[in-house]
Design a protein around this motif. Structure first.
Motif, PDB file in Angstrom:
ATOM      1  N   LEU A  26       0.826  -1.204   0.000  1.00  0.00           N
ATOM      2  CA  LEU A  26       0.000   0.000   0.000  1.00  0.00           C
ATOM      3  C   LEU A  26       0.858   1.250   0.000  1.00  0.00           C
ATOM      4  N   GLU A  28       0.734   5.443   0.712  1.00  0.00           N
ATOM      5  CA  GLU A  28      -0.028   6.533   1.319  1.00  0.00           C
ATOM      6  C   GLU A  28       0.810   7.805   1.260  1.00  0.00           C
ATOM      7  N   ARG A  29       0.295   8.794   0.611  1.00  0.00           N
ATOM      8  CA  ARG A  29       0.925  10.104   0.453  1.00  0.00           C
ATOM      9  C   ARG A  29       2.413  10.001   0.071  1.00  0.00           C
ATOM     10  N   ARG A  31       4.457   7.570   0.261  1.00  0.00           N
ATOM     11  CA  ARG A  31       5.314   6.653   1.014  1.00  0.00           C
ATOM     12  C   ARG A  31       4.713   5.252   0.981  1.00  0.00           C
ATOM     13  N   ILE A  32       5.596   4.283   1.083  1.00  0.00           N
ATOM     14  CA  ILE A  32       5.104   2.902   1.137  1.00  0.00           C
ATOM     15  C   ILE A  32       4.745   2.601   2.582  1.00  0.00           C
ATOM     16  N   ASN A 123       0.830  14.791  -5.433  1.00  0.00           N
ATOM     17  CA  ASN A 123       0.708  13.886  -4.294  1.00  0.00           C
ATOM     18  C   ASN A 123       0.233  12.493  -4.743  1.00  0.00           C
ATOM     19  N   ALA A 125      -1.424  10.084  -3.527  1.00  0.00           N
ATOM     20  CA  ALA A 125      -2.233  10.017  -2.303  1.00  0.00           C
ATOM     21  C   ALA A 125      -2.432   8.594  -1.803  1.00  0.00           C
ATOM     22  N   SER A 126      -2.864   7.722  -2.677  1.00  0.00           N
ATOM     23  CA  SER A 126      -3.040   6.337  -2.253  1.00  0.00           C
ATOM     24  C   SER A 126      -2.851   5.428  -3.459  1.00  0.00           C
ATOM     25  N   GLU A 158      -3.993   6.759  -7.042  1.00  0.00           N
ATOM     26  CA  GLU A 158      -4.760   8.005  -7.078  1.00  0.00           C
ATOM     27  C   GLU A 158      -3.811   9.153  -6.814  1.00  0.00           C
ATOM     28  N   VAL A 160      -3.305  13.384  -6.421  1.00  0.00           N
ATOM     29  CA  VAL A 160      -4.074  14.574  -6.034  1.00  0.00           C
ATOM     30  C   VAL A 160      -3.192  15.803  -6.203  1.00  0.00           C
ATOM     31  N   SER A 165      -8.177  15.489  -8.594  1.00  0.00           N
ATOM     32  CA  SER A 165      -7.840  14.107  -8.288  1.00  0.00           C
ATOM     33  C   SER A 165      -8.023  13.248  -9.536  1.00  0.00           C
TER      34      SER A 165
ATOM     35  N   PHE B  43       6.527   0.660  10.078  1.00  0.00           N
ATOM     36  CA  PHE B  43       6.037   0.046   8.841  1.00  0.00           C
ATOM     37  C   PHE B  43       5.157  -1.150   9.196  1.00  0.00           C
ATOM     38  N   LYS B  67      10.687   0.873   6.254  1.00  0.00           N
ATOM     39  CA  LYS B  67      10.705   1.844   7.351  1.00  0.00           C
ATOM     40  C   LYS B  67       9.641   2.884   7.061  1.00  0.00           C
ATOM     41  N   LEU B 229      -4.796  11.857   5.941  1.00  0.00           N
ATOM     42  CA  LEU B 229      -3.353  11.563   5.888  1.00  0.00           C
ATOM     43  C   LEU B 229      -2.855  11.430   4.451  1.00  0.00           C
ATOM     44  N   GLN B 230      -3.718  10.934   3.596  1.00  0.00           N
ATOM     45  CA  GLN B 230      -3.322  10.808   2.185  1.00  0.00           C
ATOM     46  C   GLN B 230      -3.293  12.163   1.488  1.00  0.00           C
ATOM     47  N   GLY B 231      -3.856  13.192   2.147  1.00  0.00           N
ATOM     48  CA  GLY B 231      -3.984  14.490   1.486  1.00  0.00           C
ATOM     49  C   GLY B 231      -5.033  14.422   0.397  1.00  0.00           C
ATOM     50  N   ALA B 232      -6.005  13.520   0.581  1.00  0.00           N
ATOM     51  CA  ALA B 232      -6.984  13.271  -0.478  1.00  0.00           C
ATOM     52  C   ALA B 232      -8.391  13.640  -0.037  1.00  0.00           C
ATOM     53  N   GLU B 309      -7.488  -5.797   6.448  1.00  0.00           N
ATOM     54  CA  GLU B 309      -6.881  -4.753   7.281  1.00  0.00           C
ATOM     55  C   GLU B 309      -7.953  -3.756   7.727  1.00  0.00           C
ATOM     56  N   ASN B 348     -15.947  11.791  -4.580  1.00  0.00           N
ATOM     57  CA  ASN B 348     -14.498  11.857  -4.621  1.00  0.00           C
ATOM     58  C   ASN B 348     -14.085  12.847  -3.533  1.00  0.00           C
ATOM     59  N   ALA B 350     -11.373  13.931  -2.553  1.00  0.00           N
ATOM     60  CA  ALA B 350     -10.270  14.841  -2.883  1.00  0.00           C
ATOM     61  C   ALA B 350     -10.768  16.079  -3.621  1.00  0.00           C
ATOM     62  N   SER B 351     -11.758  15.901  -4.476  1.00  0.00           N
ATOM     63  CA  SER B 351     -12.253  17.044  -5.234  1.00  0.00           C
ATOM     64  C   SER B 351     -13.536  17.608  -4.620  1.00  0.00           C
TER      65      SER B 351
END
Lengths: 406, 428
Positions: A26, A28-29, A31-32, A123, A125-126, A158, A160, A165, B43, B67, B229-232, B309, B348, B350-351
């Motif tokens: 996965l 996220e922003r 980063r893994i 970004n 994002a995901s 995705e 952003v 998006s 991680f 990490k 957190l995703q900025g989305a 998860e 969506n 994000a938008s």
């Protein structure tokens, strides 16, 4: 156990077993975030008792049989026997290399998704990369006993950027997924889609293979199910005309995402011309409906291991006589939101466009219309074919008035 | 290793379909699954499969190959909850269930009805949770329900459906099931005579079901902290800001006995009501233990399908009531459209753009309901809609399943009647 004790309690039986192993990473922003593994297996059993079908799922075969036999008593679903089945050689659906995939390979793949976004200051994002290999075996009292092995790889991202998006995803049976391109496409679309303007005009509409698949999955494909026809839930019947389009349901397509040697009840895979130059020739069917309508079977699918088999398209290959460069003076739509709210019975839909462009400029628009009317107004297809889920097609241009733009 | 946890989920279900007078695809499911997570060097390593706890943790640890920056807050005390139902579905003979479905099906008969479908479902979910901090939680929750659907044919084909789904036993069918079916029959008859909707920007009065879908789709997903957190999401970094009209309050409450009920989330955190928006001010996001650690806030909204998860999810999400009666809202709208029922929606975050579809509607002309319309959808931008909204004085909930990241979980959405301005489109 199956051949002895069970045979005396039911007239016919079928055991469906699948062992699947998934690995995924996965994002996220940018980063893994995690690496995951999953092993799933279990037994889905169908039995026929006094001509009625019962179904149960359990990780314990004996329990699955007991429950299926018990529930068959109240069933109204009639069948005399399970299919004798068959096998069609299909190429490119299993790659042994998937057995050796490591967490490090997944991390590297995810890095390649992210990198183009970093380069374009967008970004990531995901996102995710998921690989799966599975072995499915079916055994039934009609003498069918076969096993199929399959692999798949799916990359999704995705992106952003400034409130805009976009996402892109690519699926394959092999390792040939271009992770960099998936990341780059999502990033470019997010960048290009910033500050869209409301489209204030009527024009032709070009749907990408992704948008086309979204729309057809909740309208036409459901109407093409033999079960929909039998139960009065399809507005279509053989002989109806839907413009000039040709659609094959081809479960034998090399490396097709839904290709397989036999379907999820053991019927051999085939290539069927469902629509020929606009004329509806046949419906897609499972074994039971195929007996009632006297058409080919081969479209039985189980979404999940626990699912009852249901009629599903395989690879819907779309063809049309005319192809050309198609994007000028058209609303070009990469994807839509809300396709699942379409009315599968009437074919009416209304969706919001995501990442749409008019002559290269970002546009925002709601599209609405009726899919069966719209199919009659297809003008031409683009040149680059891509498979997205069920749909194998280039972009498709619908003529002015085929879809309304708000 | 900073953290590990183990989840064990046992699920038993019975699903029956009565289609055009025949029980089809009767299905029993029983599964037992285990899920393991390890957090190492910030991680996550994850594994699910039916192996011993020690092996599962080792396999998850072997996946923690990178990490990162993830951290986690503690879950609290944990606990134990076993739902007591008045009538356990397991104690009711399957023939009785089929008989009930057949009786309800009779309510659907009409000359224009060409196809009917009634789905019966019951499920018991047992979750055991344990983590390395000593948190232990266990629950057993029963869910029961029915979906009633009919297809009608006149000059056009239409379908209409309703559902009752609750955290409850068989007693749920004591009230309302027959009324639900007769409503489906009557409404379908109206839909077959309904006209095509107008299109464009207009005043729209939505019913509680559609208001609930708006709250869930357009706003709820935007306050899920993983999207933050995703900025989305358009609501990232806006805690404390005014994001809606002062009349707007939005909550997520897993303790309500609606379909999204749970006593503990899938990270062992005791469920509690969350105030998301109060008087138009964004007060909090919805959190997992990880997002709560990163952004500050209360965990308790991490949910999973099976042992997938756990991710940030809604439960019973609703908009608080206002002062208007339905008649007053229609009068205020003057000219526009009244929309009711939901065929689902999508957003969506994000938008901020959303789209959802109503099951039916009526034209509003000169402050009164006029002729019926069909196949109408609504789209717009979340924050614009919420700036100018008038709210009715009664809240109702509608149950459903919410999909995110390939996982489905039971939820309920609620709200009052509401008057907004939005983009409307429909059939050709």
């Amino acid at each position: 156990m199956i051949d002895g004790k069970i045979d005396s309690k039911c007239d016919a039986w079928e055991v469906f077993h699948r062992r699947s192993e998934k690995k995924s990473v996965l994002v996220e922003r940018g980063r893994i975030k995690s690496v995951a593994g999953e092993i799933e297996q279990g037994y889905a059993v169908r039995v026929i008792v006094k001509g009625r079908i019962g179904f149960a799922f359990s990780q314990n075969l004996e329990e699955a049989f007991e429950r299926a036999i018990k529930i068959a008593r109240i069933s109204g679903e009639e069948l005399s026997d399970f299919p004798e089945g068959g096998w069609t050689d299909v190429k490119g659906i299993y790659n042994r290399g998937f057995e050796d995939i490591t967490g490090e390979w997944l991390k590297e793949s995810a890095s390649r998704l992210i990198l183009p976004c970093t380069d374009m200051n967008v970004n990531a994002a995901s996102g995710s990369v998921e690989v799966e290999r599975s072995t499915t075996s079916i055994k039934n009292s009609s003498g069918f006993e076969m096993e199929k092995k399959e692999t798949s790889c799916v990359a999704f991202l995705e992106a952003v950027c400034d409130g805009s998006s976009a996402y892109e995803y690519v699926q394959s049976r092999n390792f040939n997924v271009d992770f960099d391109s998936v990341g780059a496409k999502a990033a470019q679309l997010a960048l290009q889609s910033r500050n869209p303007l409301k489209l204030e005009k009527t024009c032709s509409v070009v749907l990408s293979p992704l948008a086309l698949n979204q729309l057809l999955s909740y309208t036409l494909y459901q109407a093409l199910s033999a079960e929909s026809l039998l139960k009065g839930r399809s507005p279509l019947k053989p002989g109806d005309f839907l413009g000039e389009i040709t659609i094959f349901d081809d479960a034998t397509l090399d490396s097709g995402l839904n290709s397989m040697p036999f379907d999820d009840e053991g019927c051999k895979s085939t290539r069927k011309e469902v629509i020929h130059k606009g004329e509806l020739k046949t419906f897609i069917s499972d074994y039971r409906s195929s007996l009632l309508l006297k058409i080919e079977a081969g479209n039985s699918h189980r979404d999940e291991l626990t699912s009852y088999p249901s009629i599903t398209p395989t690879n819907m290959v779309i063809e049309y006589e005319r192809s050309s460069d198609i994007e000028n003076n058209s609303l070009v739509v990469h994807s839509v939101i809300g396709a699942h709210t379409a009315n599968p019975v009437s074919g009416d839909f209304s969706v919001e466009c995501m990442n749409a462009f008019y002559n290269g400029m970002p546009a925002k628009a709601m599209l609405y219309g009726n899919i069966y009317s719209a199919l009659k107004k297809i003008e031409c297809l683009g040149k680059k074919t891509k498979q997205v889920d069920f749909t194998v097609s280039p972009p498709v241009r619908f003529g002015e008035g085929a879809m309304h733009i708000v | 290793m900073e953290f590990y946890d183990v989840r064990k989920v046992e699920s038993s279900s019975l699903l029956l379909n009565l289609e055009n007078g025949k029980i089809e695809k009767p299905r029993y499911e029983h599964s037992y699954e285990k899920g393991f997570r390890v957090l190492k060097n910030g991680f996550w390593g994850v594994f699910s499969g039916n192996v011993s706890d020690d092996e599962g943790i080792e396999r998850a640890k072997a996946n923690a190959v990178g990490k990162g920056e993830a951290e986690i807050v503690e879950a609290g005390e944990g606990g134990r909850y076993i739902m007591k139902v008045k009538k356990s579905p397991a104690d009711v003979a399957v023939d009785e269930k089929v008989e009930l479905m057949r009786e309800i099906e009779k309510e659907l008969k009409a000359s224009y009805v060409v196809s009917t479908r009634i789905v019966y479902m019951e499920n018991v979910r047992r979750l055991s949770y344990a983590d390395c901090f000593g948190t232990e939680a266990y629950y057993e929750v029963t869910r029961s329900g029915m979906i009633v659907q009919a297809v009608g044919k006149d000059e056009v084909m239409q379908f209409y459906s309703r559902r009752m789904l609750k955290p409850a036993g068989y007693e749920i069918f004591d009230d309302g099931a027959f009324e639900m079916a007769s409503d489906v029959r009557v409404r379908l008859g109206e839909l077959l005579k309904a006209r095509l909707p107008p299109s464009g920007e207009m005043n729209v009065v939505v019913n509680p079901s559609l208001c609930g879908v708006f709250v869930h789709e357009a706003f709820g997903h935007a306050v899920e902290a993983d999207h933050v957190l995703q900025g989305a999401t358009i609501l990232a970094g806006r805690i404390g800001e005014k994001v809606a009209s002062s009349d707007v309050c939005i909550y997520d409450d897993p303790t309500l006995m609606e379909f999204g009920f749970y006593p503990f989330d899938d990270e062992g955190v005791k469920a509690e009501r969350k105030k998301i928006v109060e008087e138009g001010i964004l007060k909090s996001y919805l959190h997992s233990r990880e997002t709560a650690a990163k952004l500050g806030g209360l965990p308790g909204n991490a949910r999973a399908q099976g042992v997938a998860e756990p991710i940030v999810r809604m439960s019973n999400t609703y908009m608080g009531e206002g002062d208007y009666t339905l008649d007053e809202l229609i009068e205020e709208a003057e000219n526009g459209i009244f929309l009711a029922g939901s065929r689902g929606g999508e957003t969506n975050p994000a938008s901020g753009y959303f789209q959802f579809n109503a099951q039916y509607g009526y034209i509003i002309r000169d402050g009164e309901l006029a002729e019926p319309v069909r196949d109408v959808s609504l789209s717009g931008h979340t924050l614009s809609i919420l700036q100018n909204i008038k709210l009715g004085n009664v809240i109702e909930f509608d149950p459903g399943f919410c999909g995110k990241a390939g996982q489905l979980v039971p939820v309920a959405d609620g709200g009052p009647y509401a008057l907004v301005s939005a983009k409307v489109g429909g059939a050709t």
